[in-house]
Scaffold this motif. Structure first.
Motif, PDB file in Angstrom:
ATOM      1  N   LEU A 115      -7.612   0.218   5.937  1.00  0.00           N
ATOM      2  CA  LEU A 115      -7.533  -1.215   5.648  1.00  0.00           C
ATOM      3  C   LEU A 115      -8.836  -1.915   6.014  1.00  0.00           C
ATOM      4  O   LEU A 115      -9.291  -2.822   5.306  1.00  0.00           O
ATOM      5  N   LYS A 116      -9.420  -1.492   7.122  1.00  0.00           N
ATOM      6  CA  LYS A 116     -10.650  -2.129   7.595  1.00  0.00           C
ATOM      7  C   LYS A 116     -11.777  -1.959   6.584  1.00  0.00           C
ATOM      8  O   LYS A 116     -12.592  -2.861   6.373  1.00  0.00           O
TER       9      LYS A 116
ATOM     10  N   GLN B 131      -1.255   5.164  12.581  1.00  0.00           N
ATOM     11  CA  GLN B 131      -1.639   3.764  12.738  1.00  0.00           C
ATOM     12  C   GLN B 131      -3.168   3.621  12.702  1.00  0.00           C
ATOM     13  O   GLN B 131      -3.708   2.756  12.000  1.00  0.00           O
ATOM     14  N   GLY B 132      -3.854   4.487  13.429  1.00  0.00           N
ATOM     15  CA  GLY B 132      -5.323   4.436  13.451  1.00  0.00           C
ATOM     16  C   GLY B 132      -5.927   4.697  12.083  1.00  0.00           C
ATOM     17  O   GLY B 132      -6.914   4.064  11.700  1.00  0.00           O
TER      18      GLY B 132
ATOM     19  N   ASN C 288      -5.659   4.483  -2.656  1.00  0.00           N
ATOM     20  CA  ASN C 288      -4.450   4.402  -1.842  1.00  0.00           C
ATOM     21  C   ASN C 288      -3.598   5.658  -1.957  1.00  0.00           C
ATOM     22  O   ASN C 288      -2.406   5.612  -1.709  1.00  0.00           O
TER      23      ASN C 288
ATOM     24  N   LEU D 285      -4.434   4.154   9.122  1.00  0.00           N
ATOM     25  CA  LEU D 285      -4.177   3.001   8.249  1.00  0.00           C
ATOM     26  C   LEU D 285      -5.147   1.868   8.577  1.00  0.00           C
ATOM     27  O   LEU D 285      -5.668   1.209   7.670  1.00  0.00           O
ATOM     28  N   GLU D 286      -5.384   1.655   9.872  1.00  0.00           N
ATOM     29  CA  GLU D 286      -6.334   0.606  10.272  1.00  0.00           C
ATOM     30  C   GLU D 286      -7.709   0.898   9.701  1.00  0.00           C
ATOM     31  O   GLU D 286      -8.396   0.002   9.209  1.00  0.00           O
ATOM     32  N   ARG D 287      -8.087   2.158   9.756  1.00  0.00           N
ATOM     33  CA  ARG D 287      -9.400   2.543   9.233  1.00  0.00           C
ATOM     34  C   ARG D 287      -9.468   2.308   7.719  1.00  0.00           C
ATOM     35  O   ARG D 287     -10.455   1.780   7.213  1.00  0.00           O
TER      36      ARG D 287
ATOM     37  N   GLY E 256     -11.325  -1.522   3.435  1.00  0.00           N
ATOM     38  CA  GLY E 256     -10.935  -2.012   2.114  1.00  0.00           C
ATOM     39  C   GLY E 256     -10.961  -0.941   1.047  1.00  0.00           C
ATOM     40  O   GLY E 256     -11.456  -1.143  -0.058  1.00  0.00           O
TER      41      GLY E 256
ATOM     42  N   ASP F 205     -10.095   1.427  -1.920  1.00  0.00           N
ATOM     43  CA  ASP F 205      -9.296   1.266  -3.137  1.00  0.00           C
ATOM     44  C   ASP F 205      -8.429   2.488  -3.424  1.00  0.00           C
ATOM     45  O   ASP F 205      -7.509   2.425  -4.226  1.00  0.00           O
TER      46      ASP F 205
ATOM     47  N   MET G 211       0.840  -1.200   0.000  1.00  0.00           N
ATOM     48  CA  MET G 211       0.000   0.000   0.000  1.00  0.00           C
ATOM     49  C   MET G 211       0.880   1.256   0.000  1.00  0.00           C
ATOM     50  O   MET G 211       1.043   1.898  -1.018  1.00  0.00           O
TER      51      MET G 211
END
Lengths: 203, 162
Positions: free
Chosen positions: B36-37, B29-30, B43, B32-34, B39, B41, B1
């Motif tokens: 990724l969670k 970090q939060g 980026n 990126l988690e959001r 999904g 597209d 990513m």
């Protein structure tokens, strides 16, 4: 356009201010691993690029593990990080004395913060929790008030011996490891698959 | 990513908002988690910065902090994004006056100095208008010159130096 030699254009100075702040190797490794561990919905990435990423990631992890081994002292690193968090005492994300309610708040974790039987032997009062990280791994920080009214912090994170080194496991009858950092007592142990790190003023 | 270089850039953007290394890491970090969670597209770096900005605002609201202050659009006629480029300063002085900058100032300075954005691009990214950005730039310049010149450590490149 002449100016004193020790002065620089404002833009350059601002740029320098920002670029002197960087993620360290552990943080970069954790963020890269987090990206790779989550399936990407983008159709652009091919199987070949996944292979390249996986190889690169394994190299990074191997080097990271080697560096950790060569520097030793992982428990001391954990203690230092935890004490720093303890001293900051940042505002809690959730305020509650109910462990179920606090655990339910941490929806972004891939584990469930739990009631530690070892930590709660002295019946401290749960105050709430907030997100934090230990060695780049996302963790839960639970805050308690002990019977003397002093605030203590308990950190919980999934235990991985490769990241956190070999630490005492309660289930195998091993006593917790106790360290001292910046005047605080730091106790760490593994309980029910979680690394627990408690930080408090020494008695 | 995101490559390591891109992660560093995003972290520095987080640092511009939080002014604290630990909080900047938590914010990145939060975010990126959001991403990724859900999904996502998209980026792109700008999309991730927008996510970080929104998460930062959420966090401030939870703590009853006003993250971005509004500003009167009182604007001198000659102000533009090049006004800041005329300044020269010692690095040490910049570090001393840095606490004077609020969240909006720091975000503008990051977008301008690190990413090279124009006032219009900053306005587009932060959801405001160019005039407001220019007002902010004017305010930043005032802060720098007021506190810097008071101790003789800031001057204009094209001026006499004080």
């Amino acid at each position: 356009m002449k100016h004193s030699p020790d002065k620089k254009p404002f833009k350059q100075a601002v740029n320098h201010h920002f670029t002197q702040n960087s993620l360290d190797d552990n943080q970069l490794r954790a963020l890269s691993a987090m990206q790779e561990s989550t399936p990407n919905t983008s159709p652009k990435r091919s199987k070949i690029s996944y292979g390249i990423y996986a190889t690169a990631l394994s190299i990074v992890i191997t080097v990271g593990i080697f560096l950790n081994i060569s520097t030793g002292k992982i428990p001391e690193q954990i203690a230092s990080e935890v004490v720093k968090n303890h001293l900051y005492m940042k505002p809690l994300d959730i305020n509650s004395s109910d462990i179920k309610e606090v655990s339910a708040y941490f929806t972004m974790l891939d584990f469930l913060p739990l009631h530690s039987s070892e930590y709660n032997r002295n019946n401290p009062l749960l105050l709430g929790g907030r997100y934090c990280s230990i060695k780049g791994v996302t963790a839960a920080q639970l805050r308690y008030k002990n019977t003397e009214g002093i605030q203590e912090t308990l950190y919980q994170v999934p235990y991985d011996a490769d990241v956190f080194s070999d630490l005492p496991k309660l289930g195998e009858g091993e006593p917790p490891l106790i360290l001292y950092e910046r005047g605080l007592e730091v106790t760490m142990w593994v309980e029910k698959g979680l690394l627990m790190v408690a930080s408090r003023p020494p008695k | 990513m995101f490559s390591q270089e891109q992660l560093q850039q995003l972290y520095r953007y987080g640092f511009s908002l939080c002014a604290n290394q630990d909080d900047a890491y938590d914010l990145l970090q939060g975010s990126l988690e959001r991403l990724l969670k859900h999904g996502c597209d998209d980026n792109s770096l700008s999309y991730c910065r927008a996510t970080m900005r929104n998460l930062y605002i959420d966090q401030c609201r939870r703590q009853s902090i006003v993250p971005f202050h509004s500003l009167d659009n009182e604007l001198p006629a000659d102000i533009n994004e090049h006004s800041l480029e005329e300044l020269v300063i010692q690095q040490k002085t910049l570090e001393e006056i840095w606490p004077l900058f609020d969240t909006t100032d720091r975000e503008i300075l990051f977008l301008w100095a690190v990413l090279g954005h124009t006032a219009q691009e900053i306005a587009d990214e932060t959801g405001t208008v160019r005039g407001t950005v220019l007002s902010r730039i004017h305010r930043i310049r005032q802060k720098v010159t007021k506190y810097g010149q008071a101790i003789g450590l800031v001057e204009n490149m094209e001026g006499s130096g004080s």
